[in-house]
Design a protein around this motif. Structure first.
Motif, PDB file in Angstrom:
ATOM      1  N   LEU A 261     -25.434  21.142  34.933  1.00 52.03           N
ATOM      2  CA  LEU A 261     -25.764  22.570  34.893  1.00 52.03           C
ATOM      3  C   LEU A 261     -26.824  22.826  33.813  1.00 52.03           C
ATOM      4  CD1 LEU A 261     -22.186  24.088  35.297  1.00 52.03           C
ATOM      5  CD2 LEU A 261     -23.921  23.712  37.054  1.00 52.03           C
ATOM      6  N   PRO A 262     -27.568  23.940  33.926  1.00 51.51           N
ATOM      7  CA  PRO A 262     -28.707  24.164  33.012  1.00 51.51           C
ATOM      8  C   PRO A 262     -28.277  24.400  31.558  1.00 51.51           C
ATOM      9  CG  PRO A 262     -28.900  25.513  35.006  1.00 51.51           C
ATOM     10  CD  PRO A 262     -27.513  24.956  34.991  1.00 51.51           C
TER      11      PRO A 262
ATOM     12  N   ALA B  61     -12.798  33.089  31.045  1.00 52.46           N
ATOM     13  CA  ALA B  61     -13.822  33.059  30.004  1.00 52.46           C
ATOM     14  C   ALA B  61     -15.081  33.769  30.488  1.00 52.46           C
ATOM     15  CB  ALA B  61     -14.152  31.616  29.640  1.00 52.46           C
ATOM     16  N   PRO B  62     -15.766  34.493  29.609  1.00 49.01           N
ATOM     17  CA  PRO B  62     -17.013  35.152  30.015  1.00 49.01           C
ATOM     18  C   PRO B  62     -18.066  34.108  30.363  1.00 49.01           C
ATOM     19  CG  PRO B  62     -16.745  35.269  27.632  1.00 49.01           C
ATOM     20  CD  PRO B  62     -15.467  34.712  28.181  1.00 49.01           C
ATOM     21  N   LEU B  63     -18.736  34.295  31.480  1.00 49.58           N
ATOM     22  CA  LEU B  63     -19.729  33.318  31.916  1.00 49.58           C
ATOM     23  C   LEU B  63     -21.079  33.537  31.257  1.00 49.58           C
ATOM     24  CD1 LEU B  63     -18.914  33.041  35.731  1.00 49.58           C
ATOM     25  CD2 LEU B  63     -17.992  31.719  33.811  1.00 49.58           C
TER      26      LEU B  63
ATOM     27  N   GLY C 134     -33.465  28.508  25.943  1.00 45.80           N
ATOM     28  CA  GLY C 134     -33.381  28.802  27.361  1.00 45.80           C
ATOM     29  C   GLY C 134     -32.950  27.537  28.077  1.00 45.80           C
ATOM     30  N   PRO C 135     -32.497  27.623  29.319  1.00 49.32           N
ATOM     31  CA  PRO C 135     -31.764  26.503  29.928  1.00 49.32           C
ATOM     32  C   PRO C 135     -32.609  25.352  30.449  1.00 49.32           C
ATOM     33  CG  PRO C 135     -31.914  28.331  31.466  1.00 49.32           C
ATOM     34  CD  PRO C 135     -32.529  28.816  30.188  1.00 49.32           C
ATOM     35  N   THR C 136     -33.820  25.159  29.954  1.00 53.22           N
ATOM     36  CA  THR C 136     -34.649  24.057  30.431  1.00 53.22           C
ATOM     37  C   THR C 136     -35.218  23.270  29.260  1.00 53.22           C
ATOM     38  OG1 THR C 136     -36.678  25.388  30.458  1.00 53.22           O
ATOM     39  CG2 THR C 136     -35.348  25.379  32.469  1.00 53.22           C
TER      40      THR C 136
ATOM     41  N   GLY D 146     -33.599  34.111  24.012  1.00 56.46           N
ATOM     42  CA  GLY D 146     -33.610  34.037  25.467  1.00 56.46           C
ATOM     43  C   GLY D 146     -32.287  34.534  26.016  1.00 56.46           C
ATOM     44  N   THR D 147     -32.331  35.106  27.197  1.00 56.98           N
ATOM     45  CA  THR D 147     -31.142  35.731  27.785  1.00 56.98           C
ATOM     46  C   THR D 147     -30.074  34.722  28.166  1.00 56.98           C
ATOM     47  OG1 THR D 147     -32.536  37.505  28.649  1.00 56.98           O
ATOM     48  CG2 THR D 147     -30.356  37.252  29.639  1.00 56.98           C
ATOM     49  N   PHE D 148     -30.482  33.541  28.608  1.00 57.65           N
ATOM     50  CA  PHE D 148     -29.510  32.612  29.185  1.00 57.65           C
ATOM     51  C   PHE D 148     -29.215  31.427  28.261  1.00 57.65           C
ATOM     52  CE2 PHE D 148     -31.253  34.872  32.835  1.00 57.65           C
ATOM     53  CZ  PHE D 148     -30.078  35.281  33.454  1.00 57.65           C
ATOM     54  N   ARG D 149     -28.999  31.738  26.966  1.00 56.14           N
ATOM     55  CA  ARG D 149     -28.662  30.673  26.018  1.00 56.14           C
ATOM     56  C   ARG D 149     -27.166  30.444  25.927  1.00 56.14           C
ATOM     57  NH1 ARG D 149     -30.631  31.929  20.530  1.00 56.14           N
ATOM     58  NH2 ARG D 149     -30.430  34.117  21.096  1.00 56.14           N
ATOM     59  N   GLY D 150     -26.375  31.302  26.525  1.00 58.08           N
ATOM     60  CA  GLY D 150     -24.928  31.176  26.424  1.00 58.08           C
ATOM     61  C   GLY D 150     -24.290  30.807  27.745  1.00 58.08           C
ATOM     62  N   ASN D 151     -24.699  29.701  28.343  1.00 59.04           N
ATOM     63  CA  ASN D 151     -24.210  29.271  29.650  1.00 59.04           C
ATOM     64  C   ASN D 151     -22.841  28.601  29.489  1.00 59.04           C
ATOM     65  OD1 ASN D 151     -23.763  28.090  32.167  1.00 59.04           O
ATOM     66  ND2 ASN D 151     -25.929  27.667  32.490  1.00 59.04           N
TER      67      ASN D 151
END
Length: 471
Positions: A306-307, A96-98, A133-135, A327-332
């Motif tokens: 995990l975030p 799966a894509p991370l 975003g992850p926070t 935000g860039t890291f919304r798809g964790n």
């Protein structure tokens, strides 16, 4: 899966290897020279974790600690729970894509299903979710922006003792003064309201009467044409204040806040970043009072360590344009897989109910100790979110019966706990409250060890201070 070493489940005290201690000290010294002066937990806990499982953390020096901080409430299942590890490993080996920005994935779909299945009755059916975003602080910012967009208003209602994060809007809504003083004008659009804190009641009366005065003050202030409060975009509230010292809001007071905001068209945001996923003895802390907020802010435990951060809100407020909060890291992907496993496990195993029972037993034992240890001024909390406020036992109490906060005693107790193999962090006014946030999977044996070590630490510190005063 490879079995974890059984040593990490042993609650007996450990002795460090001198050579390993020197190596750990070298790591700590290098990091002190490299990290910013804003580092926090590394100051309180000068250890170098190497392994962890469940509630146990083992340092590079071989010493083991019972972790009663749990990543500030992030680790609902403790460190490296097999359910979480299996979900992460399965996702990694699946190809799966991370990282996928905010594209739809099977992992996101499964996470959303699992999360919506836990939401309070009457909320999920007309809810929307936004991945932030992850926070948690970014989710708080998103919630403010959402409600400001929907209402066309700007101001916010927030409470004394609150903590919502460290970015601009979240910091402005938080109660702590120290971190805001260097940032001029940061809280200009926030109206501060009194949070019901029985031990240190803002009205000097405590108990149910103090909570009633808080609700009455809020309602009259908002209705006063000369009160100085422009109709706000939202109210944000924690059902239990975490960093504020594990202070639970009375259920009746929360229902009043819901009534007051609903009658005036003010969206109510519940900050469930630390209280969510069973921590307080219900899956979400607002469920104790039965209220349904307009938005819920979630992070920490929803990512399974995990975030990950989201806001869930009523669809009537979904007036954003595309890209309004991105935000860039919304798809964790890994966090979503770990979060799905955690949410389902907590629900399946009834861990919220266990948190309620275990937390009540811990609180009762600590309350009983207060007669023997007068440095314990107040014991409070909900579920496995417990605060022990430490005070000067020789000072005169105020009108509410509260003695002055004792930050030096609290810091000494934290250090004494660490010496005994227990990680406990401080919070609340003057950082004088020892906060207990064990994982929901804490065993009865671990509970006894936590209480024994904390009791011994408090007794040791207060005895040493008394001996010093008599010398």
């Amino acid at each position: 899966m490879t079995a974890r070493p059984t040593a990490l489940t042993d609650v007996r005290p450990t002795v460090a290897d001198p050579a390993a201690v020197r190596r750990a000290d070298a790591v700590l010294e290098r990091q002190r020279g490299r990290e910013s002066s804003a580092r926090t937990y590394a100051r309180s806990f000068p250890i170098v974790p190497a392994r962890a499982h469940g509630m146990t953390v083992e340092g590079t020096d071989g010493r083991r600690y019972l972790d009663c901080l749990s990543g500030a409430g992030t680790l609902a299942l403790g460190h490296n729970h097999p359910i979480v590890l299996e979900a992460v490993q399965r996702t990694l080996t699946s190809g799966a894509p991370l990282h996928v920005l905010d594209l739809a994935t099977p992992e996101k779909d499964a996470f959303t299903d699992a999360l919506f299945a836990t939401l309070p009755s009457g909320f999920a059916d007309r809810a929307r979710i936004h991945f932030c975003g992850p926070t948690g602080t970014d989710a708080v910012e998103a919630a403010f922006k959402l409600m400001q967009t929907a209402t066309g208003r700007r101001g916010l209602l927030a409470f004394t003792g609150a903590y919502h994060g460290m970015t601009a809007g979240a910091l402005a809504a938080s109660g702590g003064v120290t971190t805001k003083q260097p940032v001029p004008g940061i809280a200009a659009d926030v109206t501060r309201l009194p949070y019901p804190y029985s031990y240190r009641c803002p009205f000097g009366v405590g108990g149910e009467h103090g909570a009633q005065l808080s609700a009455r003050y809020t309602e009259r202030l908002l209705d006063d044409p000369n009160g100085g409060v422009v109709p706000p975009a939202a109210m944000i509230v924690e059902a239990v204040q975490g960093e504020g010292g594990a202070v639970p809001a009375p259920d009746a007071w929360l229902r009043e806040m819901r009534r007051i905001t609903a009658e005036r068209g003010i969206p109510l945001i519940a900050d469930e970043v630390q209280t969510g996923v069973g921590r307080t003895g219900a899956f979400w802390a607002v469920e104790h009072s039965g209220i349904v907020p307009d938005a819920m802010v979630m992070s920490k435990a929803i990512g399974g360590s995990l975030p990950l951060a989201v806001i869930v809100y009523h669809e009537d407020y979904d007036g954003w344009l595309p890209g309004a909060h991105t935000g860039t890291f919304r798809g964790n992907t890994l966090a979503m897989a770990a979060g799905t496993a955690t949410l389902r496990y907590v629900a399946k195993e009834g861990l919220a109910e266990r948190a309620a029972a275990v937390g009540a037993a811990m609180t009762a034992r600590l309350e009983a100790l207060s007669s023997q240890l007068p440095a314990i001024g107040d014991v409070r909390g909900r579920g496995l979110m417990i605060g022990v406020e430490l005070v000067d036992p020789e000072a005169e109490p105020d009108a509410c019966g509260a003695r002055p906060a004792a930050p030096r005693i609290a810091a000494q107790v934290r250090a004494a706990c660490l010496e005994r193999g227990l990680i406990v962090e401080l919070g609340g006014r003057y950082d004088s409250t020892a906060r207990l946030l064990p994982p929901l999977t804490v065993t009865d044996e671990q509970v006894e060890a936590v209480l024994d070590r904390l009791t011994d630490a408090i007794a040791s510190v207060t005895a040493a201070r008394l001996a010093g005063a008599q010398a």
